[in-house]
Design a protein around this motif. Structure first.
Motif, PDB file in Angstrom:
ATOM      1  N   ASN A 136      47.992   4.835  88.369  1.00 21.43           N
ATOM      2  CA  ASN A 136      48.403   5.264  86.878  1.00 21.43           C
ATOM      3  C   ASN A 136      48.241   4.939  85.585  1.00 21.43           C
ATOM      4  OD1 ASN A 136      48.661   8.089  85.157  1.00 21.43           O
ATOM      5  ND2 ASN A 136      50.941   7.843  85.717  1.00 21.43           N
ATOM      6  N   LYS A 137      48.642   3.263  86.231  1.00 21.65           N
ATOM      7  CA  LYS A 137      49.203   2.777  85.410  1.00 21.65           C
ATOM      8  C   LYS A 137      47.730   1.473  85.227  1.00 21.65           C
ATOM      9  CE  LYS A 137      50.946  -0.868  82.953  1.00 21.65           C
ATOM     10  NZ  LYS A 137      51.567  -0.627  81.757  1.00 21.65           N
ATOM     11  N   ALA A 138      46.875   2.079  85.202  1.00 21.67           N
ATOM     12  CA  ALA A 138      45.440   0.974  85.051  1.00 21.67           C
ATOM     13  C   ALA A 138      44.660   2.352  84.170  1.00 21.67           C
ATOM     14  CB  ALA A 138      44.247   1.146  86.194  1.00 21.67           C
ATOM     15  N   PHE A 139      45.094   3.449  84.378  1.00 23.20           N
ATOM     16  CA  PHE A 139      44.563   4.883  84.167  1.00 23.20           C
ATOM     17  C   PHE A 139      45.147   4.704  82.200  1.00 23.20           C
ATOM     18  CE2 PHE A 139      46.141   8.742  82.363  1.00 23.20           C
ATOM     19  CZ  PHE A 139      45.172   9.633  82.180  1.00 23.20           C
ATOM     20  N   GLN A 140      46.326   4.780  82.040  1.00 25.12           N
ATOM     21  CA  GLN A 140      47.474   4.295  80.465  1.00 25.12           C
ATOM     22  C   GLN A 140      46.562   3.629  80.026  1.00 25.12           C
ATOM     23  OE1 GLN A 140      50.745   4.008  82.345  1.00 25.12           O
ATOM     24  NE2 GLN A 140      51.376   6.604  82.553  1.00 25.12           N
ATOM     25  N   VAL A 141      46.851   2.153  80.775  1.00 25.25           N
ATOM     26  CA  VAL A 141      46.110   0.753  80.070  1.00 25.25           C
ATOM     27  C   VAL A 141      44.850   1.619  79.075  1.00 25.25           C
ATOM     28  CG1 VAL A 141      45.183  -1.490  80.188  1.00 25.25           C
ATOM     29  CG2 VAL A 141      46.954  -0.622  81.540  1.00 25.25           C
ATOM     30  N   LEU A 142      44.236   1.978  79.736  1.00 28.81           N
ATOM     31  CA  LEU A 142      42.515   2.162  79.431  1.00 28.81           C
ATOM     32  C   LEU A 142      42.580   3.568  78.373  1.00 28.81           C
ATOM     33  CD1 LEU A 142      40.385   2.616  82.618  1.00 28.81           C
ATOM     34  CD2 LEU A 142      39.781   0.773  81.010  1.00 28.81           C
ATOM     35  N   MET A 143      43.257   4.183  78.307  1.00 31.17           N
ATOM     36  CA  MET A 143      43.266   5.492  77.914  1.00 31.17           C
ATOM     37  C   MET A 143      44.331   5.308  76.467  1.00 31.17           C
ATOM     38  SD  MET A 143      41.694   8.779  78.533  1.00 31.17           S
ATOM     39  CE  MET A 143      43.040   9.836  77.784  1.00 31.17           C
ATOM     40  N   GLU A 144      44.951   3.858  76.480  1.00 35.72           N
ATOM     41  CA  GLU A 144      45.857   3.102  75.284  1.00 35.72           C
ATOM     42  C   GLU A 144      44.766   2.480  74.579  1.00 35.72           C
ATOM     43  OE1 GLU A 144      49.052   1.230  76.391  1.00 35.72           O
ATOM     44  OE2 GLU A 144      50.319   3.203  76.996  1.00 35.72           O
ATOM     45  N   LEU A 145      43.600   2.106  74.497  1.00 38.67           N
ATOM     46  CA  LEU A 145      42.572   1.445  74.403  1.00 38.67           C
ATOM     47  C   LEU A 145      41.279   1.910  73.374  1.00 38.67           C
ATOM     48  CD1 LEU A 145      41.517  -1.190  77.737  1.00 38.67           C
ATOM     49  CD2 LEU A 145      43.060  -1.914  75.476  1.00 38.67           C
ATOM     50  N   GLU A 146      41.013   1.733  72.212  1.00 41.14           N
ATOM     51  CA  GLU A 146      40.237   2.247  71.183  1.00 41.14           C
ATOM     52  C   GLU A 146      38.476   3.048  72.178  1.00 41.14           C
ATOM     53  OE1 GLU A 146      38.824   2.169  66.793  1.00 41.14           O
ATOM     54  OE2 GLU A 146      40.126   1.098  67.493  1.00 41.14           O
ATOM     55  N   ASN A 147      38.187   1.214  72.252  1.00 46.24           N
ATOM     56  CA  ASN A 147      36.757   0.840  73.366  1.00 46.24           C
ATOM     57  C   ASN A 147      37.482   0.309  74.819  1.00 46.24           C
ATOM     58  OD1 ASN A 147      35.017   1.537  70.860  1.00 46.24           O
ATOM     59  ND2 ASN A 147      36.084  -0.518  70.321  1.00 46.24           N
ATOM     60  N   PRO A 148      37.785   1.758  75.601  1.00 48.41           N
ATOM     61  CA  PRO A 148      38.130   1.169  76.749  1.00 48.41           C
ATOM     62  C   PRO A 148      36.950   0.774  77.466  1.00 48.41           C
ATOM     63  CG  PRO A 148      37.678   3.782  76.784  1.00 48.41           C
ATOM     64  CD  PRO A 148      37.742   2.923  75.021  1.00 48.41           C
ATOM     65  N   VAL A 149      36.896  -0.566  78.529  1.00 56.28           N
ATOM     66  CA  VAL A 149      36.054  -1.220  79.112  1.00 56.28           C
ATOM     67  C   VAL A 149      36.267  -1.294  80.738  1.00 56.28           C
ATOM     68  CG1 VAL A 149      35.186  -3.587  79.669  1.00 56.28           C
ATOM     69  CG2 VAL A 149      36.245  -2.961  77.478  1.00 56.28           C
ATOM     70  N   LEU A 150      36.675  -0.502  81.710  1.00 55.19           N
ATOM     71  CA  LEU A 150      36.300  -0.484  82.888  1.00 55.19           C
ATOM     72  C   LEU A 150      35.418  -1.846  83.660  1.00 55.19           C
ATOM     73  CD1 LEU A 150      38.260   0.188  85.767  1.00 55.19           C
ATOM     74  CD2 LEU A 150      36.808   2.282  85.258  1.00 55.19           C
ATOM     75  N   ILE A 151      35.783  -2.942  84.267  1.00 57.38           N
ATOM     76  CA  ILE A 151      34.647  -3.531  85.108  1.00 57.38           C
ATOM     77  C   ILE A 151      35.290  -3.608  86.390  1.00 57.38           C
ATOM     78  CG2 ILE A 151      34.379  -5.732  85.405  1.00 57.38           C
ATOM     79  CD1 ILE A 151      35.127  -6.475  82.619  1.00 57.38           C
ATOM     80  N   SER A 152      34.318  -2.878  87.835  1.00 55.20           N
ATOM     81  CA  SER A 152      34.983  -2.915  89.209  1.00 55.20           C
ATOM     82  C   SER A 152      33.990  -3.424  89.560  1.00 55.20           C
ATOM     83  CB  SER A 152      33.769  -1.354  89.121  1.00 55.20           C
ATOM     84  OG  SER A 152      33.701  -1.114  90.540  1.00 55.20           O
ATOM     85  N   LEU A 153      34.127  -4.603  90.411  1.00 58.09           N
ATOM     86  CA  LEU A 153      33.811  -5.777  91.522  1.00 58.09           C
ATOM     87  C   LEU A 153      33.115  -4.608  92.790  1.00 58.09           C
ATOM     88  CD1 LEU A 153      36.671  -8.438  91.448  1.00 58.09           C
ATOM     89  CD2 LEU A 153      35.089  -7.481  89.926  1.00 58.09           C
TER      90      LEU A 153
END
Length: 270
Positions: A136-153
């Motif tokens: 949920n914390k990761a979700f919140q960080v992304l949702m607060e960004l104007e241009n969310p970037v998610l990098i998956s290893l």
């Protein structure tokens, strides 16, 4: 089988997956897959170039190599292409400050990255750290960004340990993609950039290389999309249904790495 000669002719470089091909991990460190230690040694004594390609994201590259050496493998850190160090470089190049949802064992790979005021999320196989609170914390960080970037290893569905099949990072990445309405950038297999990086390190062209892995999508499909040949071993996460996969068909199926090496040394680089 006569077709092996055609499939493997001209191969100069071999890319080896690690988990499920060389060894099965576990709480005690895991154990080598029978015949794999000697198979690696035989490959390295041959004229073929060898590179180890992993999506391992619970251990730093140094710790992974240390484990493999203790299990008897002849391997050095410089021979391994892994997603965490590659992601760290990408973050620096793009000025990205990550919020990390990763296993404690791989955090050291990001020691040189600025993590203040995060403007992206990096997700890896976090194991027990995949709690609701952390997701949920990761979700919140992304949702607060104007241009969310998610990098998956990586984006694997599951992997094999000595105790059985284990859920991998791909399921959690999909959850964040769905919740945030975004698409993750994958660093690791099956990303084309990952395979091209490994090929560059080996100084061979895609058509001169073969990938050996246990994952029909990440290893086999990813390598084939880059113009490489690919063999799937019937160890690790292999399932009999992989040989009837609706979208990906390996160039060949082998019982284990030892059999693959037998074929390579007989037919490759001819």
């Amino acid at each position: 089988m006569a077709a092996w000669g055609e499939w493997l002719a001209g191969v100069r470089g071999v890319l080896l997956d690690i988990s499920g091909v060389l060894y099965d991990g576990g709480e005690d460190g895991g154990s080598p897959i029978p015949g794999s230690v000697e198979a690696v040694a035989r490959l390295k004594r041959s004229r073929l170039k060898v590179r180890f390609c992993t999506n391992e994201s619970q251990k730093s590259r140094g710790n992974l190599v240390g484990l493999l050496r203790r299990l008897g493998f002849d391997i050095s850190e410089g021979e391994v292409t892994a997603p965490a160090p590659a992601a760290s470089l990408i973050l620096k190049e793009r000025g990205l400050r990550p919020h990390l949802l990763v296993h404690d064992g791989v955090r050291s790979e990001f020691d040189q990255n600025d993590m203040s005021n995060p403007n992206c999320v990096v997700i890896a196989d976090a194991g027990e750290a995949f709690s609701y609170q952390n997701m949920n914390k990761a979700f919140q960080v992304l949702m607060e960004l104007e241009n969310p970037v998610l990098i998956s290893l990586g984006k694997g569905r599951y992997y094999k340990e000595t105790s059985g099949l284990m859920l991998d990072v791909g399921a959690y990445t999909k959850a964040l993609e769905y919740a945030c309405g975004i698409e993750a950038e994958v660093v690791g297999k099956p990303s084309p950039e990952y395979f091209r990086s490994a090929l560059k390190e080996m100084a061979v062209e895609a058509h001169e290389a073969v990938m050996i892995g246990d994952d029909i999508v990440g290893d086999v499909g990813g390598a084939q999309r880059c113009g490489m040949r690919a063999l799937q071993v019937r160890t690790g996460k292999f399932r009999p249904s992989d040989e009837r996969h609706p979208e990906v068909k390996a160039d060949g199926y082998v019982d284990n790495l030892a059999q693959a090496v037998d074929l390579l040394l007989q037919h490759a680089d001819k």
